[in-house]
Structures are given as structure tokens and as C-alpha cells.
Scaffold this motif. Structure first.
Motif, PDB file in Angstrom:
ATOM      1  N   ASP A 209       5.851   7.335  -3.676  1.00  0.00           N
ATOM      2  CA  ASP A 209       4.712   7.977  -3.025  1.00  0.00           C
ATOM      3  C   ASP A 209       3.466   7.393  -3.667  1.00  0.00           C
ATOM      4  OD1 ASP A 209       3.687  10.483  -1.356  1.00  0.00           O
ATOM      5  OD2 ASP A 209       2.579  10.447  -3.243  1.00  0.00           O
ATOM      6  N   ALA A 210       2.563   6.846  -2.844  1.00  0.00           N
ATOM      7  CA  ALA A 210       1.466   6.074  -3.433  1.00  0.00           C
ATOM      8  C   ALA A 210       0.170   6.237  -2.676  1.00  0.00           C
ATOM      9  CB  ALA A 210       1.843   4.591  -3.482  1.00  0.00           C
ATOM     10  N   LEU A 211      -0.904   6.122  -3.413  1.00  0.00           N
ATOM     11  CA  LEU A 211      -2.235   5.975  -2.842  1.00  0.00           C
ATOM     12  C   LEU A 211      -2.646   4.520  -3.023  1.00  0.00           C
ATOM     13  CD1 LEU A 211      -4.557   7.639  -1.537  1.00  0.00           C
ATOM     14  CD2 LEU A 211      -5.603   7.703  -3.820  1.00  0.00           C
ATOM     15  N   VAL A 212      -3.009   3.868  -1.925  1.00  0.00           N
ATOM     16  CA  VAL A 212      -3.486   2.486  -1.975  1.00  0.00           C
ATOM     17  C   VAL A 212      -5.001   2.525  -1.924  1.00  0.00           C
ATOM     18  CG1 VAL A 212      -3.389   0.212  -0.912  1.00  0.00           C
ATOM     19  CG2 VAL A 212      -1.360   1.673  -0.918  1.00  0.00           C
ATOM     20  N   VAL A 213      -5.625   1.799  -2.859  1.00  0.00           N
ATOM     21  CA  VAL A 213      -7.060   1.928  -3.115  1.00  0.00           C
ATOM     22  C   VAL A 213      -7.741   0.572  -2.985  1.00  0.00           C
ATOM     23  CG1 VAL A 213      -8.779   2.645  -4.827  1.00  0.00           C
ATOM     24  CG2 VAL A 213      -6.575   3.844  -4.682  1.00  0.00           C
ATOM     25  N   ALA A 214      -8.912   0.563  -2.356  1.00  0.00           N
ATOM     26  CA  ALA A 214      -9.718  -0.650  -2.253  1.00  0.00           C
ATOM     27  C   ALA A 214     -10.833  -0.621  -3.281  1.00  0.00           C
ATOM     28  CB  ALA A 214     -10.307  -0.795  -0.851  1.00  0.00           C
ATOM     29  N   ASN A 215     -10.958  -1.713  -4.016  1.00  0.00           N
ATOM     30  CA  ASN A 215     -12.064  -1.929  -4.951  1.00  0.00           C
ATOM     31  C   ASN A 215     -12.181  -0.825  -6.007  1.00  0.00           C
ATOM     32  OD1 ASN A 215     -12.761  -4.214  -3.307  1.00  0.00           O
ATOM     33  ND2 ASN A 215     -13.719  -2.793  -1.881  1.00  0.00           N
ATOM     34  N   GLY A 216     -11.051  -0.200  -6.309  1.00  0.00           N
ATOM     35  CA  GLY A 216     -11.012   0.794  -7.371  1.00  0.00           C
ATOM     36  C   GLY A 216     -11.607   2.137  -7.028  1.00  0.00           C
ATOM     37  N   THR A 217     -12.156   2.292  -5.813  1.00  0.00           N
ATOM     38  CA  THR A 217     -12.896   3.513  -5.507  1.00  0.00           C
ATOM     39  C   THR A 217     -12.550   4.158  -4.166  1.00  0.00           C
ATOM     40  OG1 THR A 217     -14.691   2.197  -4.533  1.00  0.00           O
ATOM     41  CG2 THR A 217     -14.888   2.779  -6.873  1.00  0.00           C
ATOM     42  N   THR A 218     -12.059   3.389  -3.209  1.00  0.00           N
ATOM     43  CA  THR A 218     -11.910   3.895  -1.847  1.00  0.00           C
ATOM     44  C   THR A 218     -10.444   4.015  -1.456  1.00  0.00           C
ATOM     45  OG1 THR A 218     -13.984   2.810  -1.207  1.00  0.00           O
ATOM     46  CG2 THR A 218     -12.527   3.542   0.569  1.00  0.00           C
ATOM     47  N   PRO A 219      -9.917   5.231  -1.275  1.00  0.00           N
ATOM     48  CA  PRO A 219      -8.549   5.368  -0.772  1.00  0.00           C
ATOM     49  C   PRO A 219      -8.460   4.832   0.658  1.00  0.00           C
ATOM     50  CG  PRO A 219      -9.320   7.424  -1.771  1.00  0.00           C
ATOM     51  CD  PRO A 219     -10.523   6.546  -1.606  1.00  0.00           C
ATOM     52  N   ILE A 220      -7.512   3.938   0.893  1.00  0.00           N
ATOM     53  CA  ILE A 220      -7.368   3.393   2.242  1.00  0.00           C
ATOM     54  C   ILE A 220      -6.043   3.775   2.894  1.00  0.00           C
ATOM     55  CG2 ILE A 220      -8.994   1.490   1.983  1.00  0.00           C
ATOM     56  CD1 ILE A 220      -6.643  -0.368   1.414  1.00  0.00           C
ATOM     57  N   ALA A 221      -5.066   4.245   2.130  1.00  0.00           N
ATOM     58  CA  ALA A 221      -3.812   4.677   2.738  1.00  0.00           C
ATOM     59  C   ALA A 221      -2.997   5.501   1.754  1.00  0.00           C
ATOM     60  CB  ALA A 221      -2.988   3.479   3.194  1.00  0.00           C
ATOM     61  N   HIS A 222      -2.318   6.500   2.297  1.00  0.00           N
ATOM     62  CA  HIS A 222      -1.326   7.267   1.552  1.00  0.00           C
ATOM     63  C   HIS A 222       0.025   6.856   2.110  1.00  0.00           C
ATOM     64  CE1 HIS A 222       0.443  11.460   0.389  1.00  0.00           C
ATOM     65  NE2 HIS A 222       0.818  10.502  -0.451  1.00  0.00           N
ATOM     66  N   CYS A 223       0.899   6.339   1.249  1.00  0.00           N
ATOM     67  CA  CYS A 223       2.142   5.702   1.704  1.00  0.00           C
ATOM     68  C   CYS A 223       3.362   6.280   1.018  1.00  0.00           C
ATOM     69  CB  CYS A 223       2.105   4.203   1.396  1.00  0.00           C
ATOM     70  SG  CYS A 223       0.756   3.289   2.179  1.00  0.00           S
ATOM     71  N   GLN A 224       4.448   6.367   1.801  1.00  0.00           N
ATOM     72  CA  GLN A 224       5.782   6.554   1.243  1.00  0.00           C
ATOM     73  C   GLN A 224       6.575   5.291   1.569  1.00  0.00           C
ATOM     74  OE1 GLN A 224       4.491   9.463   3.162  1.00  0.00           O
ATOM     75  NE2 GLN A 224       3.676   9.967   1.155  1.00  0.00           N
ATOM     76  N   HIS A 225       7.339   4.820   0.604  1.00  0.00           N
ATOM     77  CA  HIS A 225       8.001   3.525   0.721  1.00  0.00           C
ATOM     78  C   HIS A 225       9.426   3.671   0.219  1.00  0.00           C
ATOM     79  CE1 HIS A 225       6.870  -0.647   1.593  1.00  0.00           C
ATOM     80  NE2 HIS A 225       7.530  -1.078   0.534  1.00  0.00           N
ATOM     81  N   ILE A 226      10.404   3.172   0.967  1.00  0.00           N
ATOM     82  CA  ILE A 226      11.811   3.261   0.593  1.00  0.00           C
ATOM     83  C   ILE A 226      12.399   1.857   0.547  1.00  0.00           C
ATOM     84  CG2 ILE A 226      14.057   4.274   1.116  1.00  0.00           C
ATOM     85  CD1 ILE A 226      12.598   6.303   2.892  1.00  0.00           C
ATOM     86  N   ALA A 227      13.110   1.556  -0.532  1.00  0.00           N
ATOM     87  CA  ALA A 227      13.718   0.231  -0.673  1.00  0.00           C
ATOM     88  C   ALA A 227      15.086   0.345  -1.332  1.00  0.00           C
ATOM     89  CB  ALA A 227      12.821  -0.686  -1.500  1.00  0.00           C
ATOM     90  N   ILE A 228      15.953  -0.584  -0.964  1.00  0.00           N
ATOM     91  CA  ILE A 228      17.215  -0.772  -1.687  1.00  0.00           C
ATOM     92  C   ILE A 228      16.937  -1.830  -2.745  1.00  0.00           C
ATOM     93  CG2 ILE A 228      19.604  -1.535  -1.548  1.00  0.00           C
ATOM     94  CD1 ILE A 228      19.617  -0.638   1.382  1.00  0.00           C
ATOM     95  N   THR A 229      16.880  -1.407  -3.993  1.00  0.00           N
ATOM     96  CA  THR A 229      16.543  -2.347  -5.061  1.00  0.00           C
ATOM     97  C   THR A 229      17.760  -3.089  -5.594  1.00  0.00           C
ATOM     98  OG1 THR A 229      16.688  -0.539  -6.650  1.00  0.00           O
ATOM     99  CG2 THR A 229      14.488  -1.074  -5.777  1.00  0.00           C
TER     100      THR A 229
END
Length: 266
Positions: free
Chosen positions: A238-258
Motif C-alpha cells: 500500500d503506497a502513496l506516490v509523491v511528486a517532487n517530495g510534496t505532491t501526492p499523485i496516487a494512492h496505490c495497492q500493488h500485488i506481485a509474485i516475488t
């Protein structure tokens, strides 16, 4: 009544043939039962994003919600058809290749982007020295960071060409494609451990602000699940992706087979 939208047809391209993830290499992928190297799931997801972007334009880039699960591989050079039906404001999206259903998903346009606080997502650096992945690498509740990444100028143009995106909004308005956010989500895994062949299997992404071409993008990710199922080792983030250290641009859930199980070769 459901409204069927025009099919978006692309010639799939394996952008990751030379990547560290050898699941995109023909020889290695065959060990796992595939016909050849997989087109990255994040790029198949980008193909799917064309439909809601064409439907809602910049509004989708600023507050759209999209999710996808990847069922079967899409292979380099093959045709991928992205079909969508709209009903009560929800797009149901399917990707077909070789007449097989390869991915499913949905997209919608919320009335407003949800409020998200930077303070709820801990900022940490990626590990200084990556070590080989193990069952305990992605400890539940652990916070993970990424090295910052930028796609500007020719890099941004090359990315659009790689994912076969022709919508003029990106060049016209100087915007970054949200598929780049998914690439950063993949990098959460790669920046924190040495993986063998691995597979992205699903994602959910709530866009919060339109990214600009050239933004410096990072992720603040928390491990929410780490488990074994049918011989595969899964990780969920579960992640927040941020632009330029200040602006949230997306809240993501990501699933992978590692750590995927290998298929016995007859």
C-alpha cells in the motif's frame, strides 16, 4: 443500458527484454511455463488506461480510479485488444490477445479525489545494499522507499511510444502518463532487494493529481501482506506516490509474485 466503447488495439511491446527481471526473457520465461518473455504488467495496465483517459480526459488524470488483474501473458509483437463497456459510470475493461482473456479491470471517475495526508505515509530511503530476496525480505508492516525517478523530454516521448499511447493530451498539456506511477510501484520491490524472475499480478490506483512530465517521482510503501499460495510467494503493498517530495499523485495497492514456482519441464 451498457454502452460498449470502441476497442483500443495495440501491438504489444516487451519494454523489459534487457531488464533485471528475467521473466521478460524468452528462455527464462519458458522455464515457468510461458511461451516467451512477458510484456510487463505495468505496460498492459498502461494499455488499459487509454480507455478512461479517452473517455474522461484530464479529469481522469486528476482523480480517476482504476484497477486491474493480470490473468494470462501478453507477448511481444502480438495484438492486444482493449475492450470496455460503460454502465452507470463504471468502465469494465478486458484485454484479449490470442483470443484469450489476459487482463480484467474497472475504471471510474469519482466526484473528487479523496484527501490523503503525506504524514500518514512514512518516507524512508531504499536500502543502501540490496540482498537476495527471501521469505522474510518483505516483513509485514515494513516501510519501503524508492530512488527518485524522472521521465522528461525524449524519455517521456519514448515512454508514450513504448506503450503505444497516441492521446495528444500528454504532449499538449505537458502531463506525465499514469503508467509511469506503476513503474515506480514496481521499483519499490526492485530497489529494496535482488529479485529473481518475478511477476506483477494486479494493482489498484486512485489518482490524486495530474503528474507533470519531468516530475521527480518516489513512493512511500508499506508491506500489507506476505504469503505463500499455490507454491508462489506473494507480496502486497500500500503506497502513496509523491511528486517532487510534496505532491501526492496516487494512492496505490500493488500485488506481485516475488518468488514464482517453476513449472516442471517434460
Amino acid at each position: 443500458m451498457p454502452n460498449r466503447l470502441e476497442t483500443w488495439r495495440v501491438e504489444a511491446y516487451n519494454t523489459a527484454k534487457q531488464s533485471e527481471n528475467k521473466m521478460h526473457d524468452d528462455t527464462v520465461a519458458r522455464r515457468f511455463g510461458f511461451s516467451g518473455g512477458l510484456v510487463p504488467g505495468v505496460d498492459v495496465f498502461a494499455y488499459m488506461m487509454h480507455v478512461p483517459i479517452a473517455r474522461w480526459g484530464r479529469d481522469f488524470l486528476e482523480r480517476g480510479l482504476i484497477e486491474a488483474r493480470f490473468i494470462k501473458p501478453v507477448y511481444d509483437g502480438e495484438t492486444a485488444d482493449v475492450d470496455a463497456t460503460e454502465h452507470n459510470g463504471l468502465l469494465t475493461i478486458e484485454v484479449f490477445s490470442r483470443t484469450e482473456l489476459c487482463a480484467t479491470g474497472t475504471a471510474s471517475l469519482p466526484a473528487a479525489a479523496p484527501a490523503v495526508s503525506l504524514n500518514d505515509f512514512v518516507e524512508v530511503a531504499a536500502v543502501a545494499e540490496r540482498k537476495p530476496v527471501s521469505a522474510t525480505t518483505f516483513e509485514m508492516g515494513k516501510w519501503l522507499g524508492t530512488a527518485a525517478r524522472r521521465w522528461a523530454g525524449q524519455d517521456a516521448a519514448d515512454y508514450l511510444a513504448d506503450i503505444r499511447e497516441t492521446d495528444p493530451i500528454f504532449a499538449r498539456e505537458g502531463l506525465g502518463h499514469p503508467g509511469l506511477i506503476q513503474r515506480v510501484m514496481n521499483r519499490v520491490l526492485v530497489d529494496n532487494t535482488i529479485l529473481g524472475p518475478w511477476i506483477h499480478v494486479g494493482s489498484r490506483m486512485q489518482l490524486l493529481s495530474a503528474a507533470r512530465a519531468g516530475d521527480e517521482i518516489t513512493a512511500r510503501a508499506k508491506v500489507t501482506a506476505n504469503y505463500e499460495k499455490t507454491g508462489h510467494r506473494f507480496v502486497e503493498l500500500d503506497a502513496l506516490v509523491v511528486a517532487n517530495g510534496t505532491t501526492p499523485i496516487a494512492h496505490c495497492q500493488h500485488i506481485a509474485i516475488t518468488q514464482p514456482r517453476e513449472k516442471a519441464v517434460a
